[in-house]
Design a protein around this motif. Structure first.
Motif, PDB file in Angstrom:
ATOM      1  N   LEU A  85       4.013  -6.874  -6.719  1.00 36.27           N
ATOM      2  CA  LEU A  85       3.779  -5.430  -6.763  1.00 36.27           C
ATOM      3  C   LEU A  85       3.107  -4.953  -5.479  1.00 36.27           C
ATOM      4  O   LEU A  85       3.467  -3.912  -4.920  1.00 36.27           O
ATOM      5  N   ILE A  86       2.119  -5.722  -5.014  1.00 36.97           N
ATOM      6  CA  ILE A  86       1.432  -5.371  -3.765  1.00 36.97           C
ATOM      7  C   ILE A  86       2.379  -5.530  -2.575  1.00 36.97           C
ATOM      8  O   ILE A  86       2.438  -4.681  -1.691  1.00 36.97           O
ATOM      9  N   THR A  87       3.140  -6.611  -2.575  1.00 38.94           N
ATOM     10  CA  THR A  87       4.056  -6.874  -1.452  1.00 38.94           C
ATOM     11  C   THR A  87       5.084  -5.756  -1.288  1.00 38.94           C
ATOM     12  O   THR A  87       5.431  -5.371  -0.168  1.00 38.94           O
ATOM     13  N   ALA A  88       5.563  -5.229  -2.404  1.00 39.92           N
ATOM     14  CA  ALA A  88       6.539  -4.136  -2.337  1.00 39.92           C
ATOM     15  C   ALA A  88       5.970  -2.935  -1.589  1.00 39.92           C
ATOM     16  O   ALA A  88       6.701  -2.210  -0.901  1.00 39.92           O
ATOM     17  N   ILE A  89       4.647  -2.755  -1.684  1.00 40.07           N
ATOM     18  CA  ILE A  89       3.989  -1.639  -0.990  1.00 40.07           C
ATOM     19  C   ILE A  89       3.705  -1.992   0.464  1.00 40.07           C
ATOM     20  O   ILE A  89       3.985  -1.208   1.375  1.00 40.07           O
ATOM     21  N   THR A  90       3.155  -3.182   0.703  1.00 40.34           N
ATOM     22  CA  THR A  90       2.760  -3.546   2.069  1.00 40.34           C
ATOM     23  C   THR A  90       3.961  -3.672   3.000  1.00 40.34           C
ATOM     24  O   THR A  90       3.839  -3.482   4.215  1.00 40.34           O
ATOM     25  N   LYS A  91       5.141  -3.959   2.460  1.00 43.48           N
ATOM     26  CA  LYS A  91       6.340  -4.096   3.299  1.00 43.48           C
ATOM     27  C   LYS A  91       6.816  -2.756   3.871  1.00 43.48           C
ATOM     28  O   LYS A  91       7.686  -2.730   4.731  1.00 43.48           O
ATOM     29  N   GLU A 114      -6.544   2.899  -4.939  1.00 44.37           N
ATOM     30  CA  GLU A 114      -6.573   4.296  -4.495  1.00 44.37           C
ATOM     31  C   GLU A 114      -5.766   4.480  -3.227  1.00 44.37           C
ATOM     32  O   GLU A 114      -5.034   5.466  -3.071  1.00 44.37           O
ATOM     33  N   LEU A 115      -5.868   3.526  -2.305  1.00 49.85           N
ATOM     34  CA  LEU A 115      -5.086   3.592  -1.069  1.00 49.85           C
ATOM     35  C   LEU A 115      -3.591   3.497  -1.368  1.00 49.85           C
ATOM     36  O   LEU A 115      -2.773   4.233  -0.797  1.00 49.85           O
ATOM     37  N   PHE A 116      -3.225   2.600  -2.263  1.00 48.99           N
ATOM     38  CA  PHE A 116      -1.817   2.394  -2.605  1.00 48.99           C
ATOM     39  C   PHE A 116      -1.246   3.514  -3.485  1.00 48.99           C
ATOM     40  O   PHE A 116      -0.032   3.639  -3.626  1.00 48.99           O
ATOM     41  N   GLY A 117      -2.139   4.316  -4.092  1.00 47.84           N
ATOM     42  CA  GLY A 117      -1.665   5.315  -5.050  1.00 47.84           C
ATOM     43  C   GLY A 117      -1.260   4.688  -6.364  1.00 47.84           C
ATOM     44  O   GLY A 117      -0.391   5.196  -7.086  1.00 47.84           O
ATOM     45  N   THR A 118      -1.902   3.584  -6.713  1.00 50.71           N
ATOM     46  CA  THR A 118      -1.590   2.862  -7.956  1.00 50.71           C
ATOM     47  C   THR A 118      -2.835   2.762  -8.832  1.00 50.71           C
ATOM     48  O   THR A 118      -3.188   1.674  -9.313  1.00 50.71           O
ATOM     49  N   GLU A 119      -3.518   3.890  -9.011  1.00 50.97           N
ATOM     50  CA  GLU A 119      -4.761   3.890  -9.779  1.00 50.97           C
ATOM     51  C   GLU A 119      -4.580   3.346 -11.201  1.00 50.97           C
ATOM     52  O   GLU A 119      -5.535   2.864 -11.822  1.00 50.97           O
ATOM     53  N   GLU A 120      -3.343   3.417 -11.710  1.00 53.95           N
ATOM     54  CA  GLU A 120      -3.094   2.921 -13.062  1.00 53.95           C
ATOM     55  C   GLU A 120      -3.342   1.413 -13.180  1.00 53.95           C
ATOM     56  O   GLU A 120      -3.601   0.896 -14.272  1.00 53.95           O
ATOM     57  N   GLU A 123       3.168  -9.621   3.066  1.00 51.94           N
ATOM     58  CA  GLU A 123       4.203  -9.294   4.046  1.00 51.94           C
ATOM     59  C   GLU A 123       4.160  -7.806   4.402  1.00 51.94           C
ATOM     60  O   GLU A 123       4.001  -6.954   3.522  1.00 51.94           O
ATOM     61  N   THR A 124       4.283  -7.516   5.697  1.00 49.90           N
ATOM     62  CA  THR A 124       4.404  -6.138   6.161  1.00 49.90           C
ATOM     63  C   THR A 124       5.803  -5.964   6.759  1.00 49.90           C
ATOM     64  O   THR A 124       6.611  -6.902   6.741  1.00 49.90           O
ATOM     65  N   SER A 125       6.071  -4.775   7.322  1.00 47.15           N
ATOM     66  CA  SER A 125       7.406  -4.551   7.889  1.00 47.15           C
ATOM     67  C   SER A 125       7.638  -5.343   9.158  1.00 47.15           C
ATOM     68  O   SER A 125       8.794  -5.535   9.569  1.00 47.15           O
ATOM     69  N   ASP A 126       6.534  -5.831   9.788  1.00 47.02           N
ATOM     70  CA  ASP A 126       6.714  -6.589  11.040  1.00 47.02           C
ATOM     71  C   ASP A 126       5.891  -7.878  11.089  1.00 47.02           C
ATOM     72  O   ASP A 126       5.674  -8.435  12.150  1.00 47.02           O
ATOM     73  N   PRO A 155      -6.793  -9.725  -5.482  1.00 42.06           N
ATOM     74  CA  PRO A 155      -5.909 -10.268  -4.434  1.00 42.06           C
ATOM     75  C   PRO A 155      -6.709 -10.741  -3.221  1.00 42.06           C
ATOM     76  O   PRO A 155      -7.618 -10.057  -2.768  1.00 42.06           O
ATOM     77  N   PHE A 156      -6.349 -11.889  -2.726  1.00 38.46           N
ATOM     78  CA  PHE A 156      -7.082 -12.533  -1.640  1.00 38.46           C
ATOM     79  C   PHE A 156      -6.114 -13.473  -0.939  1.00 38.46           C
ATOM     80  O   PHE A 156      -6.191 -14.686  -1.059  1.00 38.46           O
ATOM     81  N   GLU A 157      -5.161 -12.885  -0.194  1.00 41.09           N
ATOM     82  CA  GLU A 157      -4.115 -13.676   0.456  1.00 41.09           C
ATOM     83  C   GLU A 157      -3.359 -12.793   1.451  1.00 41.09           C
ATOM     84  O   GLU A 157      -3.549 -11.570   1.474  1.00 41.09           O
TER      85      GLU A 157
END
Length: 395
Positions: free
Chosen positions: A288-294, A259-265, A238-241, A233-235
């Motif tokens: 998948l990443i956006t769902a976490i960063t939001k 590891e930070l996201f807790g998605t080691e799988e 979206e976050t909550s604000d 990922p290189f973009e």
């Protein structure tokens, strides 16, 4: 502190952006840049807004550390004075359309007769050779022709001009590099030379992986929005604000991100375990990443990503850039005191040198501010001779 280009004298015939940017780089590093302008009018960019007390902030930001002399080069006496200046100069820089200096009798072939060591740098739209050589160009024209617009903009959208004038600025940077290379050659051999830089050439030179992708795959690159076309990922996400730019530029960084996201799988997921696979399946990974960063604010993610060692950053507006503690710590916002406009903030010098640091030492000149000083100090004219030149409208 002594500066790297101290003692180098540059005659600057350029105007607007590409040429002035090149000579600004040299002036910032200590060169004595003498800006030669048309009487009463000067550099075109003196008429570009915004203004402070009728002085162009655009012009002032590009012409700091320079001296200004006015000369009407259509008059024989002015040409004579210019040629005397050439004898004492190291560099001449111009960004006229090819052939203009030759019509004035001031092209490289003539100048090197009186100063064989002169470095003559010409920055133009299309260069001094080729079928487009005599055509005029501005930044937007070479951005369009050079391919960069065709790969810039939202995915599926229309080609978009890059915000800053990269057509001009890259030409300015390459011109400065060419001049420095030519000066080094002259130091070794005593021989001057012509440096010919085309804005279009510079745009082609910075296309980097767009050319590589086309010649390897045969597919014509198109706008891809804000994501990198070869790294994932290189973009921005979206976050909550707002949004945060995340650049996991290799597999090791992607592991840290997981590891930070807790998605080691994800690390073992065949779709995501290598960069080529992540790029192939970017449409699946991004949501998948956006769902976490939001779930957190931009600032919260900055702190977490920094701690994890994953490159990231907010998308700053210009006001935020000028307040950024890193930008300020590196002295990338400086203030000068202009004799007419007063205090003005501008970008600082990005090259940091341990022994010969460049600096913004003085503001941009008002039109012709140093004419008499230069005629006296450089050419040895007395006040009576200068007064006669003034009456003859030479400057």
């Amino acid at each position: 502190m002594k500066q790297a280009l101290e003692g180098i004298k540059v005659l600057d015939l350029t105007r607007v952006l590409a040429g002035p940017y090149a000579t600004m780089v040299m002036a910032d590093m200590g060169a004595d840049v003498i800006k030669i302008e048309a009487p009463g009018v000067g550099d075109d960019s003196r008429a570009f807004g915004p203004y402070i007390a009728n002085e162009s902030a655009y012009f002032m930001s590009l012409n700091r550390n320079k001296r200004s002399i006015t000369l009407n080069l259509k008059k024989p006496k002015a040409k004579e004075l210019f040629l005397e200046m050439v004898k004492k100069a190291d560099v001449v820089v111009e960004n006229y359309r090819p052939g203009t200096m030759e019509k004035l009798g001031l092209g490289y072939e003539e100048l090197k007769k009186i100063n064989p060591g002169i470095i003559y740098a010409a920055s133009s739209g299309f260069g001094h050779s080729g079928p487009y050589s005599k055509r005029a160009a501005y930044d937007a024209v070479v951005q369009a022709m050079g391919g960069i617009m065709s790969i810039t903009g939202p995915k599926g959208g229309k080609p978009t001009r890059v915000g800053p004038s990269v057509g001009d600025i890259t030409a300015g940077l390459f011109t400065a590099i060419g001049i420095l290379a030519a000066l080094n050659h002259r130091n070794n051999t005593g021989q001057g030379q012509k440096v010919d830089v085309a804005m279009l050439d510079c745009q082609v030179a910075i296309l980097e992986n767009a050319i590589a992708r086309y010649v390897v795959t045969g597919e014509v690159p198109k706008p891809a929005g804000n994501r990198h076309t070869s790294i994932t990922p290189f973009e921005p996400f979206e976050t909550s604000d707002g949004e945060i730019m995340i650049a996991a530029g290799n597999d090791a960084l992607f592991i840290k991100l997981c590891e930070l996201f807790g998605t080691e799988e994800w690390v073992q997921d065949e779709r995501f375990k290598s960069n080529p696979q992540r790029t192939k399946h970017v449409e699946e990974l991004t949501p998948l990443i956006t769902a976490i960063t939001k779930t957190k604010t931009t600032k919260e993610w900055q702190e977490l990503l920094d701690k994890a060692g994953v490159p990231n950053g907010p998308i700053n507006t210009i006001d935020k850039v000028l307040e950024d503690p890193q930008v300020l710590a590196r002295e990338m916002v400086v203030e000068v005191d202009h004799p007419v406009a007063g205090h003005l903030k501008m970008a600082g010098v990005p090259i940091k040198m341990s022994e010969t640091q460049g600096s913004v030492r003085k503001p941009a000149p008002v039109l012709g501010q140093h004419t008499e000083e230069i005629l006296q100090d450089l050419l040895g004219l007395n006040k009576e001779e200068i007064e006669e030149l003034k009456k003859a409208e030479i400057f």
